[in-house]
Design an enzyme around this catalytic site. Structure first.
Site, mmCIF file in Angstrom:
data_model
loop_
_atom_site.group_PDB
_atom_site.id
_atom_site.type_symbol
_atom_site.label_atom_id
_atom_site.label_comp_id
_atom_site.label_asym_id
_atom_site.label_seq_id
_atom_site.Cartn_x
_atom_site.Cartn_y
_atom_site.Cartn_z
ATOM 1 N N SER A 136 41.164 -4.504 -21.743
ATOM 2 C CA SER A 136 40.696 -3.850 -20.520
ATOM 3 C C SER A 136 40.681 -2.352 -20.734
ATOM 4 C CB SER A 136 41.628 -4.188 -19.359
ATOM 5 O OG SER A 136 41.294 -3.424 -18.211
ATOM 6 N N TYR A 150 49.804 -4.806 -15.094
ATOM 7 C CA TYR A 150 48.528 -5.236 -15.701
ATOM 8 C C TYR A 150 48.162 -4.306 -16.857
ATOM 9 C CZ TYR A 150 43.536 -6.312 -16.176
ATOM 10 O OH TYR A 150 42.300 -6.655 -16.660
HETATM 11 P P1 NAP Z 1 38.372 -14.175 -13.476
HETATM 12 O O1 NAP Z 1 36.989 -14.334 -12.971
HETATM 13 O O2 NAP Z 1 39.508 -14.187 -12.524
HETATM 14 O O3 NAP Z 1 38.597 -15.230 -14.641
HETATM 15 C C1 NAP Z 1 39.853 -15.387 -15.250
HETATM 16 C C2 NAP Z 1 40.092 -16.868 -15.467
HETATM 17 O O4 NAP Z 1 41.329 -17.020 -16.158
HETATM 18 C C3 NAP Z 1 40.199 -17.635 -14.153
HETATM 19 O O5 NAP Z 1 39.485 -18.853 -14.198
HETATM 20 C C4 NAP Z 1 41.689 -17.878 -14.066
HETATM 21 O O6 NAP Z 1 42.048 -19.023 -13.314
HETATM 22 C C5 NAP Z 1 42.035 -18.086 -15.516
HETATM 23 N N1 NAP Z 1 43.468 -18.040 -15.758
HETATM 24 C C6 NAP Z 1 44.404 -17.305 -15.103
HETATM 25 N N2 NAP Z 1 45.624 -17.591 -15.560
HETATM 26 C C7 NAP Z 1 45.457 -18.526 -16.538
HETATM 27 C C8 NAP Z 1 46.343 -19.232 -17.373
HETATM 28 N N3 NAP Z 1 47.665 -19.037 -17.304
HETATM 29 N N4 NAP Z 1 45.833 -20.124 -18.250
HETATM 30 C C9 NAP Z 1 44.504 -20.345 -18.315
HETATM 31 N N5 NAP Z 1 43.609 -19.719 -17.534
HETATM 32 C C10 NAP Z 1 44.078 -18.808 -16.652
HETATM 33 O O7 NAP Z 1 38.510 -12.771 -14.224
HETATM 34 P P2 NAP Z 1 37.528 -11.976 -15.206
HETATM 35 O O8 NAP Z 1 37.210 -10.718 -14.512
HETATM 36 O O9 NAP Z 1 36.461 -12.827 -15.749
HETATM 37 O O10 NAP Z 1 38.574 -11.613 -16.337
HETATM 38 C C11 NAP Z 1 38.486 -12.156 -17.645
HETATM 39 C C12 NAP Z 1 39.287 -11.253 -18.555
HETATM 40 O O11 NAP Z 1 38.688 -9.950 -18.549
HETATM 41 C C13 NAP Z 1 40.724 -11.068 -18.109
HETATM 42 O O12 NAP Z 1 41.565 -11.036 -19.234
HETATM 43 C C14 NAP Z 1 40.703 -9.712 -17.430
HETATM 44 O O13 NAP Z 1 41.956 -9.083 -17.456
HETATM 45 C C15 NAP Z 1 39.674 -8.992 -18.268
HETATM 46 N N6 NAP Z 1 39.055 -7.849 -17.621
HETATM 47 C C16 NAP Z 1 38.259 -7.997 -16.530
HETATM 48 C C17 NAP Z 1 37.673 -6.876 -15.963
HETATM 49 C C18 NAP Z 1 36.764 -6.948 -14.767
HETATM 50 O O14 NAP Z 1 36.332 -5.889 -14.299
HETATM 51 N N7 NAP Z 1 36.441 -8.118 -14.251
HETATM 52 C C19 NAP Z 1 37.907 -5.614 -16.512
HETATM 53 C C20 NAP Z 1 38.733 -5.498 -17.605
HETATM 54 C C21 NAP Z 1 39.289 -6.620 -18.174
HETATM 55 P P3 NAP Z 1 42.437 -18.819 -11.758
HETATM 56 O O15 NAP Z 1 41.211 -18.292 -11.082
HETATM 57 O O16 NAP Z 1 42.835 -20.188 -11.333
HETATM 58 O O17 NAP Z 1 43.573 -17.823 -11.746
#
Ligand code: NAP
Length: 252
Positions: free
Chosen positions: A134, A146
């Site tokens: 991130s 985080y």
């Molecule tokens: P998201 O839409 O919330 O997707 C994350 C997925 O991971 C969800 O399906 C979640 O399930 C699942 N998850 C959570 N805990 C888990 C576990 N213990 N085991 C297996 N799966 C698990 O978020 P996203 O934005 O796509 O994020 C994906 C990655 O990108 C993350 O690592 C996040 O930190 C990173 N990121 C995102 C952004 C952004 O702007 N979106 C920016 C920087 C970094 P639940 O929904 O059931 O919790």
């Protein structure tokens, strides 16, 4: 994006956001995709993938997945792993609890490390691992647990790249900025607005734009790229504070 036919990848967090977009892009490119997430109830399948339930923070669940993926002959069968599962914790310095730190680290840092431990023995020469970090892991971030967990993931990435390089396995990190996913949909509007102001491209990103970079890192086109970090953030972290200074001087 190159062909991924005859290649097998495991993608975590694949039911939502960046993980789902990555699983879909890999499936579209002809790969076999093991799409792992905590739960699939109600979540649409991200294309032609094999959906599995996996809590990335649980070492035993990774062992079970590795056993399921181990071919009868025991020879390497996996071409890559994308650690996209993640959770946010938004408490600031004075409010963050030990539980906030434990939860963020368990999923965002320990989880990817456990996945690498479990699946690297099954990986072929030329395999590629991509951890999703991130922008919060490259600078100060208001959500301290985080941000700290994403800084930790950078260290895990570098160490894994060093350890696995001699086996021909590459390990890299992609650091997204503000991407439109369910995770950011739950953030305060002010967070989104402030990100737009601080981002030179002045727009948010899409999961598919992050997935495209991940898919490139997985492919043989990136065969000499390892232990590195790629920001996919519209320039958010690249200006290092220069943007408001330039604006103040030019009025742009
Ligand atoms: P998201 O839409 O919330 O997707 C994350 C997925 O991971 C969800 O399906 C979640 O399930 C699942 N998850 C959570 N805990 C888990 C576990 N213990 N085991 C297996 N799966 C698990 O978020 P996203 O934005 O796509 O994020 C994906 C990655 O990108 C993350 O690592 C996040 O930190 C990173 N990121 C995102 C952004 C952004 O702007 N979106 C920016 C920087 C970094 P639940 O929904 O059931 O919790």
């Amino acid at each position: 994006m190159g062909s991924h036919e005859d290649r097998t990848y495991v993608v975590t967090g694949a039911a939502s956001g960046i993980g789902a977009a990555t699983a879909a892009a890999l499936a579209d490119a002809g790969a076999r995709v093991i799409a792992a997430d905590l739960a699939w109830d109600g979540a649409p399948s991200p294309g032609d993938v094999e959906r599995v339930r996996l809590d990335v923070s649980q070492p035993g669940e990774w062992v079970v997945l590795a056993e399921q993926l181990r071919p009868a002959g025991g020879e390497p069968s996996i071409d890559g792993l994308v650690n996209a599962a993640g959770i946010t914790r938004r408490a600031r310095l004075h409010d963050a609890t030990a539980d906030d730190f434990a939860a963020a680290f368990a999923v965002n840092a320990t989880g990817p490390a456990l996945g690498i431990q479990a699946l690297a023995p099954l990986m072929r020469d030329g395999a590629s691992i991509v951890n999703v970090g991130s922008a919060a892991g490259t600078m100060a971030h208001y959500g301290i647990a985080y941000g700290a967990s994403k800084w930790a993931l950078r260290g895990i990435t570098k160490t894994a790249a060093m350890e696995l390089g001699p086996r021909g396995i590459r390990v890299n990190l992609v650091s997204p900025g503000f991407i439109e996913t369910p995770m950011t949909a739950s953030a305060p509007v002010a967070f989104r607005d402030a990100n737009l102001v601080a981002t030179p491209l002045a727009r948010t990103g899409t999961p598919a734009q992050v997935a495209a970079v991940i898919v490139h890192l997985l492919s043989p086109d990136a065969a000499f790229v390892t232990a590195t970090e790629i920001a996919v953030d519209g320039g958010l972290t690249g200006h290092g504070g220069g943007l408001p200074i330039a604006r103040a001087l030019t009025g742009d």
